[in-house]
Scaffold this active site. Structure first.
Site, PDB file in Angstrom:
ATOM      1  N   ASP A 154       0.828  -1.207   0.000  1.00  0.00           N
ATOM      2  CA  ASP A 154       0.000   0.000   0.000  1.00  0.00           C
ATOM      3  C   ASP A 154       0.863   1.258   0.000  1.00  0.00           C
ATOM      4  O   ASP A 154       0.595   2.215  -0.741  1.00  0.00           O
ATOM      5  CB  ASP A 154      -0.915   0.016   1.224  1.00  0.00           C
ATOM      6  CG  ASP A 154      -2.185  -0.780   1.014  1.00  0.00           C
ATOM      7  OD1 ASP A 154      -2.812  -0.620  -0.040  1.00  0.00           O
ATOM      8  OD2 ASP A 154      -2.561  -1.561   1.909  1.00  0.00           O
ATOM      9  N   ILE A 155       1.872   1.268   0.864  1.00  0.00           N
ATOM     10  CA  ILE A 155       2.726   2.456   0.973  1.00  0.00           C
ATOM     11  C   ILE A 155       3.437   2.743  -0.347  1.00  0.00           C
ATOM     12  O   ILE A 155       3.461   3.887  -0.830  1.00  0.00           O
ATOM     13  CB  ILE A 155       3.751   2.283   2.104  1.00  0.00           C
ATOM     14  CG1 ILE A 155       3.056   2.194   3.469  1.00  0.00           C
ATOM     15  CG2 ILE A 155       4.770   3.420   2.087  1.00  0.00           C
ATOM     16  CD1 ILE A 155       2.307   3.441   3.871  1.00  0.00           C
TER      17      ILE A 155
END
Length: 400
Positions: free
Chosen positions: A171-172
């Site tokens: 996600d990051i």
């Protein structure tokens, strides 16, 4: 506010939730963009409920990626709510969303719907698998995509099960790729006057950052094993236990450093051993070498090793728990923790931006907003709604 920031003239309409999209929009907000976060009335972003821990009723998870935004609560299931989004999109430079593929198009809020209204709009979609391909309609979450993207197959103890990274790294990094793409699209728009559509997939993100491990496979055709904390291409490059039982990270990155380490560790005879003289040979013979290094590392305490390795410019470091990370003098000198006033918590501590600009610094101008904290402000200032119109929208459950 009053501080000149890199994106102080940019308006972002953020329809994303959870992590990848909000992380992207937070970075844009840190650089000065005016970010309007659109949330569901009543419940808001899913991460608002992802506690404990909490501060002032807000989950720490939500707080970590939602500063520098204004929150409005609008029901997109209602046509009046969708019309609010269209009107805001007319005034926005960027729209970020992470709905399932096709969801916003069915609502009349897809890129092709909004492009005629605002040809300058940069529209970024973040999904698990992208807008095309056989998996495009599948839901995608960080953990499962760490597995599908191969990272779990190369993470963890060689004799243990596959292991995920300790943070939601897919996600990051998808948020980072999205932010980079948006900034490039802004540059393109500066030259052409035209916005464009950006398609970011979590699976693409993890495949992209397989980096040297992915390249190793593509070049050799050999499926890489798990090396635990060791490095596939550099040896020795892993944690070692010291005399006092503490582990430190030793990263011998080249042959010069290896020779200096051997002199320090009483292993100088290994520099003349053809199995260990060069890094390629150390990689081939790691199984024979690592026990010898491990035995030497147990002869001194962690503090003794760190001091002497630092003196010789051999990369090393303690393996810190988070309390030690946030009290580390370098982390403090870099001002990587910020304390921000908050309406229900009094104040909250947040991890600051790592982007350091000489002339247009990042900053935190807004606390992570309460749900719908700025609904009235945005409707009134951005769309020119009267108090009576806002009251009617609230009565009909369109806004909250």
């Amino acid at each position: 506010m009053g501080v000149d920031r890199p994106l102080s003239d940019v308006k972002v309409l953020d329809l994303s939730r959870v992590l990848a999209g909000p992380y992207c929009s937070m970075m844009l907000g840190d650089m000065g963009a005016d970010v309007i976060k659109v949330e569901r009335p009543g419940s808001g972003d899913d991460t608002r409920q992802w506690g404990p821990p909490e501060a002032g009723g807000e989950a720490a998870y939500y707080l970590c990626v939602n500063r520098n935004k204004r929150s409005i609560a609008v029901d997109l299931k209602k046509e009046e709510g969708r019309e609010i989004i269209r009107r805001l999109a007319l005034r926005s430079d960027i729209l970020i969303e992470n709905f399932k593929v096709g969801t916003l198009s069915k609502m009349g809020l897809g890129y092709e719907d909004l492009k005629p209204l605002n040809p300058r709009l940069i529209y970024c979609s973040i999904t698990g698998f992208g807008q095309n391909g056989p998996y495009k309609d599948k839901p995608g979450y960080d953990f499962m995509i760490q597995g599908m993207g191969g990272v779990m197959s190369i993470t963890g103890d060689p004799e243990g099960p596959p292991m995920k990274v300790g943070v939601a790294i897919v996600d990051i990094t998808a948020g980072l790729f999205a932010c980079n793409a948006i900034l490039a699209a802004l540059r393109h728009r500066d030259k052409t006057g035209r916005g464009q559509y950006i398609d970011i997939a979590l699976l693409d993100a993890v495949v992209a950052w397989l980096a040297n491990v992915g390249s190793n496979y593509l070049v050799s055709g050999e499926v890489p094993p798990r090396y635990g904390n060791a490095h596939p291409n550099i040896v020795p490059y892993e944690p070692f236990q010291t005399k006092d039982g503490t582990y430190i990270a030793l990263a011998v990155g080249n042959d010069r450093q290896w020779q200096a380490f051997c002199r320090l560790a009483g292993l100088e005879h290994l520099t003349h051993d053809p199995r260990f003289a060069t890094n390629p040979q150390r990689v081939v013979h790691r199984g024979e070498l690592i026990p010898l290094v491990a035995q030497a590392m147990r002869q001194k305490t962690a503090d003794e090793w760190l001091e002497e390795l630092d003196r010789l410019k051999i990369p090393c470091g303690p393996i810190n728990t988070l309390d030690r990370v946030f009290s580390d003098p370098q982390v403090r000198a870099r001002e990587m923790v910020a304390e921000v006033a908050h309406p229900t918590a009094g104040s909250v501590k947040l991890v600051a931006s790592p982007m350091k600009f000489s002339d247009t610094p990042c900053g935190i101008d807004r606390h992570p907003p309460l749900l719908g904290e700025h609904t009235d402000e945005v409707l009134r200032r951005e769309l020119g709604c009267s108090d009576q119109e806002i009251a009617r929208l609230r009565e009909r459950g369109v806004a909250a």
